[in-house]
Design a protein around this motif. Structure first.
Motif, mmCIF file in Angstrom:
data_model
loop_
_atom_site.group_PDB
_atom_site.id
_atom_site.type_symbol
_atom_site.label_atom_id
_atom_site.label_comp_id
_atom_site.label_asym_id
_atom_site.label_seq_id
_atom_site.Cartn_x
_atom_site.Cartn_y
_atom_site.Cartn_z
ATOM 1 N N SER A 354 -63.743 99.991 -40.099
ATOM 2 C CA SER A 354 -63.314 101.034 -41.034
ATOM 3 C C SER A 354 -63.690 102.422 -40.524
ATOM 4 C CB SER A 354 -63.951 100.783 -42.404
ATOM 5 O OG SER A 354 -63.642 101.825 -43.300
ATOM 6 N N SER A 355 -64.936 102.580 -40.056
ATOM 7 C CA SER A 355 -65.389 103.880 -39.568
ATOM 8 C C SER A 355 -64.619 104.311 -38.324
ATOM 9 C CB SER A 355 -66.886 103.816 -39.262
ATOM 10 O OG SER A 355 -67.350 105.025 -38.697
ATOM 11 N N GLY A 356 -64.424 103.364 -37.406
ATOM 12 C CA GLY A 356 -63.716 103.697 -36.176
ATOM 13 C C GLY A 356 -62.285 104.131 -36.422
ATOM 14 N N LEU A 357 -61.593 103.421 -37.293
ATOM 15 C CA LEU A 357 -60.203 103.768 -37.581
ATOM 16 C C LEU A 357 -60.110 105.083 -38.358
ATOM 17 C CD1 LEU A 357 -58.750 100.253 -38.496
ATOM 18 C CD2 LEU A 357 -58.544 101.511 -36.352
ATOM 19 N N THR A 358 -61.097 105.343 -39.206
ATOM 20 C CA THR A 358 -61.104 106.618 -39.930
ATOM 21 C C THR A 358 -61.269 107.787 -38.962
ATOM 22 O OG1 THR A 358 -62.049 105.584 -41.897
ATOM 23 C CG2 THR A 358 -62.281 107.967 -41.699
ATOM 24 N N LEU A 359 -62.149 107.629 -37.984
ATOM 25 C CA LEU A 359 -62.339 108.691 -36.990
ATOM 26 C C LEU A 359 -61.080 108.914 -36.156
ATOM 27 C CD1 LEU A 359 -65.949 107.923 -35.701
ATOM 28 C CD2 LEU A 359 -65.229 109.819 -37.160
ATOM 29 N N LEU A 360 -60.290 107.848 -35.990
ATOM 30 C CA LEU A 360 -59.050 107.962 -35.219
ATOM 31 C C LEU A 360 -57.876 108.423 -36.077
ATOM 32 C CD1 LEU A 360 -59.291 104.712 -33.043
ATOM 33 C CD2 LEU A 360 -59.782 107.068 -32.342
ATOM 34 N N ASN A 361 -58.155 108.657 -37.390
ATOM 35 C CA ASN A 361 -57.115 109.112 -38.322
ATOM 36 C C ASN A 361 -55.951 108.132 -38.416
ATOM 37 O OD1 ASN A 361 -58.421 111.590 -39.016
ATOM 38 N ND2 ASN A 361 -57.695 112.484 -37.087
ATOM 39 N N LEU A 362 -56.249 106.853 -38.345
ATOM 40 C CA LEU A 362 -55.213 105.844 -38.468
ATOM 41 C C LEU A 362 -55.068 105.422 -39.925
ATOM 42 C CD1 LEU A 362 -55.933 103.595 -35.353
ATOM 43 C CD2 LEU A 362 -54.192 105.360 -35.631
ATOM 44 N N ASP A 363 -53.886 104.939 -40.254
ATOM 45 C CA ASP A 363 -53.570 104.566 -41.628
ATOM 46 C C ASP A 363 -54.377 103.347 -42.070
ATOM 47 O OD1 ASP A 363 -51.518 105.170 -43.860
ATOM 48 O OD2 ASP A 363 -51.446 102.995 -43.639
#
Length: 395
Positions: A354-363
């Motif tokens: 969750s944190s990694g994808l949030t940092l990548l601005n992914l949906d």
């Protein structure tokens, strides 16, 4: 050297026999961290890891209860709704009714325990499948949550209240984190030494002093480095320490008490446990109650973390993440295998994604798909290891 060589041979033997332990989860977590760090250097920063640990506490506590149910080979689909109900009860009693915080917390956690006792009663008295009971509970408890909140919708918790400060702003001083690490590792080494001596006295295979020293030393290095790195920013959050304490306490209960051994026995074979004199109905009743109680505690932590409780508390992906964390962490869907640390490992994996994808601005859709893939892989590993253990006579 002989002790280290023996430890390696024992490890290889267990892996060949299908006893993989936490190795697949740790390996997967390392891969996830390396990938996200390569895509965004902020991921492994002290600040982000500190936030990640704080985010683990609420869902991890709920997942800890799910682990208990999975050890029996059952399931609880309503943990998210129970956590939301507990958050609603806390907010209404503490803010609207002006109850003392201690009484509000007792009411919030107590309502979760009552829900679990109801599940256990329905399961043991009428033989209803846990899937059906908790699915009905998911809907019923969600309705109760909305009824408790009434037309208010969302209720904010005072930022100056102790519970909100605990979840957002309380961190261990640097020296205290190091003391906690040393004490924890010393206790871990003492437990291993005591177990080794008891097994040696019974003429059973036991760990050597060298192996215990190596394992304890490695754990000390890892924890000291983790504490040092987190202390570069705000430090180690008290809410995360509370969650770790719950995990350790539950692990001791499962491995060192008659009740814990009975849980594993029932999960391994209900009929064999019954013939051994175990009160199977009491085990089911207590485990369902414990699961819902931990879900309520997790709901309280989540509400404190957000400083509010509302109609969306416990909904969304809370249910799915808690169950997925327990399974990904190593708790078997077939019952009888897993540990309290399954919740810790699993929730770190879930929150890392969750944190990694949030940092990548992914949906959010990408997060669901990746989490689903990881969950399927975890179940595949569990199934393969189960077949391997059966083939080698270790099932």
């Amino acid at each position: 050297m002989a002790g280290v060589r023996g430890a390696l041979e024992s490890l290889i033997s267990r892996i060949r026999g299908g006893d993989l332990g936490a190795a697949p989860v740790i390996a997967g977590l390392i891969v996830i961290w390396l990938v996200f760090q390569a895509l965004n250097p902020v991921f492994l920063s002290s600040q982000n890891l500190g936030n990640l640990t704080m985010q683990c506490a609420a869902i991890g506590t709920i997942a800890l209860g799910v682990v208990l149910v999975l050890l029996l080979g059952e399931i609880d689909l309503s943990v998210g709704s129970v956590s939301g109900l507990a958050a609603a009860v806390l907010a209404v009693t503490f803010v609207q009714l002006q109850w003392p915080l201690v009484f509000a917390l007792v009411a919030a956690v107590g309502i979760g325990c009552l829900v679990g006792l109801l599940y256990g009663f329905l399961y043991t008295r009428f033989g209803l499948p846990s899937f059906v009971i908790t699915l009905a509970g998911l809907l019923g408890v969600l309705g109760l949550q909305l009824w408790v909140l009434g037309e208010t919708g969302t209720i904010g918790l005072p930022f100056d209240s102790w519970i909100v400060q605990f979840a957002q702003d309380m961190f261990l001083p640097a020296w205290a984190s190091y003391v906690l690490v040393v004490v924890s590792v010393a206790a871990y080494a003492a437990v291993l030494l005591r177990r080794a001596r008891r097994r040696a006295a019974a003429n059973l295979v036991s760990q050597s002093t060298v192996e215990i020293g190596v394992r304890s030393g490695a754990l000390l290095v890892v924890l000291v480095l983790a504490a040092w790195y987190l202390n570069l920013e705000r430090g180690v959050g008290l809410m995360f320490v509370f969650f770790i304490g719950l995990v350790v306490a539950m692990n001791l209960v499962l491995t060192r008490t008659r009740w814990g051994r009975a849980v594993y026995a029932v999960g391994g074979s209900v009929e064999a446990a019954r013939r051994a004199g175990i009160r199977v109905d009491r085990i089911y009743l207590s485990v369902f109650a414990m699961c819902s109680t931990l879900a309520a505690v997790g709901g309280v932590l989540a509400a404190a973390r957000l400083a509010s409780a509302g109609q969306s508390s416990g909904t969304g992906d809370v249910n799915l993440n808690a169950i997925a964390a327990a399974v990904i962490g190593g708790a078997s869907l077939f019952g009888g295998r897993g540990s309290a640390f399954s919740a810790l490992l699993g929730v770190i994996v879930i929150q890392s994604i969750s944190s990694g994808l949030t940092l990548l601005n992914l949906d959010a859709s990408v997060q669901f798909m990746i989490t689903g893939i990881v969950l399927v892989l975890a179940v595949i590993v569990d199934s393969i290891s189960r077949r391997t253990r059966a083939a080698t006579g270790r099932a």
